[in-house]
Design a protein around this motif. Structure first.
Motif, PDB file in Angstrom:
ATOM      1  N   SER A  55      18.797  15.627 -25.731  1.00 46.33           N
ATOM      2  CA  SER A  55      17.627  16.413 -26.123  1.00 46.33           C
ATOM      3  C   SER A  55      17.485  17.603 -25.187  1.00 46.33           C
ATOM      4  N   GLN A  56      16.625  18.526 -25.559  1.00 46.65           N
ATOM      5  CA  GLN A  56      16.375  19.683 -24.698  1.00 46.65           C
ATOM      6  C   GLN A  56      15.913  19.231 -23.318  1.00 46.65           C
ATOM      7  N   MET A  97      18.828  17.645 -21.309  1.00 44.57           N
ATOM      8  CA  MET A  97      19.785  18.654 -20.843  1.00 44.57           C
ATOM      9  C   MET A  97      19.219  19.478 -19.693  1.00 44.57           C
ATOM     10  N   GLU A  98      17.956  19.881 -19.800  1.00 46.53           N
ATOM     11  CA  GLU A  98      17.348  20.675 -18.720  1.00 46.53           C
ATOM     12  C   GLU A  98      17.247  19.845 -17.444  1.00 46.53           C
ATOM     13  N   HIS A 137      23.549  15.716 -29.657  1.00 48.19           N
ATOM     14  CA  HIS A 137      22.213  16.304 -29.704  1.00 48.19           C
ATOM     15  C   HIS A 137      21.225  15.396 -30.417  1.00 48.19           C
ATOM     16  N   GLU A 142      15.093  16.630 -33.052  1.00 46.63           N
ATOM     17  CA  GLU A 142      14.643  17.937 -32.566  1.00 46.63           C
ATOM     18  C   GLU A 142      15.184  19.059 -33.440  1.00 46.63           C
ATOM     19  N   ALA A 185      14.107  28.001 -31.544  1.00 47.82           N
ATOM     20  CA  ALA A 185      14.234  26.684 -30.912  1.00 47.82           C
ATOM     21  C   ALA A 185      15.675  26.188 -30.989  1.00 47.82           C
ATOM     22  N   GLN A 186      16.340  26.442 -32.117  1.00 44.70           N
ATOM     23  CA  GLN A 186      17.749  26.047 -32.240  1.00 44.70           C
ATOM     24  C   GLN A 186      18.601  26.774 -31.196  1.00 44.70           C
ATOM     25  N   GLN A 197      17.654  27.930 -28.324  1.00 45.80           N
ATOM     26  CA  GLN A 197      17.356  27.389 -26.998  1.00 45.80           C
ATOM     27  C   GLN A 197      18.120  26.089 -26.752  1.00 45.80           C
ATOM     28  N   THR A 198      18.215  25.259 -27.782  1.00 47.49           N
ATOM     29  CA  THR A 198      18.938  23.992 -27.654  1.00 47.49           C
ATOM     30  C   THR A 198      20.404  24.229 -27.326  1.00 47.49           C
ATOM     31  N   ALA A 231      21.054  25.865 -23.909  1.00 40.29           N
ATOM     32  CA  ALA A 231      20.936  24.893 -22.816  1.00 40.29           C
ATOM     33  C   ALA A 231      22.198  24.046 -22.740  1.00 40.29           C
ATOM     34  N   CYS A 232      22.709  23.651 -23.884  1.00 45.49           N
ATOM     35  CA  CYS A 232      23.945  22.867 -23.922  1.00 45.49           C
ATOM     36  C   CYS A 232      25.101  23.653 -23.306  1.00 45.49           C
TER      37      CYS A 232
END
Length: 259
Positions: free
Chosen positions: A29-30, A33-34, A65, A69, A77-78, A80-81, A84-85
């Motif tokens: 998830s976001q 990952m963060e 993933h 989400e 939002a996509q 950003q996901t 981050a990955c």
């Protein structure tokens, strides 16, 4: 540190970083990952850590993933996901310490990408790997970056176009993992490998890890030119001179862990 990520410093310069989300099959998830990015940044700065085992809780390494989400999310939002990955996967190869994946169960989509991004990977005999996004209409494009650099092109394309699972033995044959061991030996085998890595000069290993990823995509002549410079600077470093002297003197080296 997030409760999703558990950091533990072991002996002999080894540390473990555990994704502790078994209820979601360790989905990336976001938030996970963060949190993992934040943890690895701190690990990269920790001079007491010379090798890292990246592992997960439960029976599944990672399902990729978090589709809950992704379902219904807007474009921002996509983005950003997946950004981050991308940061996470690159960070694994950017920190100075080698990162060893300890893989049980299945590693699918971004979970397979996570394995492919690690410097080494020890898999249980029963582990399986897949990039099945095509089956749900979401091609594994970001996993493809790591996968296509870890295995032969047609192997990667077959995994990406079919979504079929690959066994641990085939993953070893293709180069996706470095070691396959009996399921009951997984934890000990990953720790033994980490201790072997951590026994070397961390300064030397850091030079080598950075050089490996720098040279692998350069033309051969340019790679030799650049690596000749790297090796010359390495050769005059304190730990290199200590290692050479120890070898010639038939004694164990006393690493300073500095260049």
């Amino acid at each position: 540190m997030s409760e999703s990520i558990v950091f533990a410093r072991l002996d002999d310069g080894v540390a473990t970083v555990t994704i502790d989300e078994p209820e979601t099959r360790n989905a990336l998830s976001q938030a996970v990952m963060e949190a993992l990015i934040d943890t690895l940044v701190e690990v990269g700065r920790d001079t007491d850590v010379r090798a890292v085992i990246l592992r997960t809780a439960g029976h599944v390494f990672s399902s990729g993933h978090d589709l809950k989400e992704i379902r219904g999310a807007e474009l921002e939002a996509q983005q950003q996901t997946f950004e981050a990955c991308s940061r996470l996967m690159q960070l694994i190869q950017q920190i100075p310490q080698p990162v060893i994946a300890q893989v049980q169960g299945v590693a699918t989509a971004a979970g397979c990408q996570l394995v492919a991004s690690c410097d080494l990977a020890v898999a249980a005999q029963s582990a399986r790997f897949a990039a099945p996004g095509v089956k749900i209409g979401l091609f594994c494009s970001t996993p493809m970056v790591a996968l296509s650099r870890a295995v032969p092109a047609k192997t990667a394309m077959r995994m990406l176009l079919t979504g079929d699972f690959v066994s641990a033995d085939d993953a070893l044959r293709f180069g996706l993992v470095s070691d396959v061991v009996a399921d009951g030996d997984l934890e000990d085998a990953a720790l033994d490998l980490a201790r072997k890595v951590a026994a070397a000069s961390s300064a030397t290993v850091a030079i080598g890890k950075a050089a490996f990823y720098e040279q692998r995509h350069l033309p051969v002549a340019e790679a030799y030119e650049r690596m000749s410079q790297v090796m010359a600077h390495n050769a005059v470093a304190a730990d290199a001179q200590e290692g050479i002297d120890a070898f010639l003197s038939r004694r164990e080296p006393q690493w300073q862990h500095r260049s």
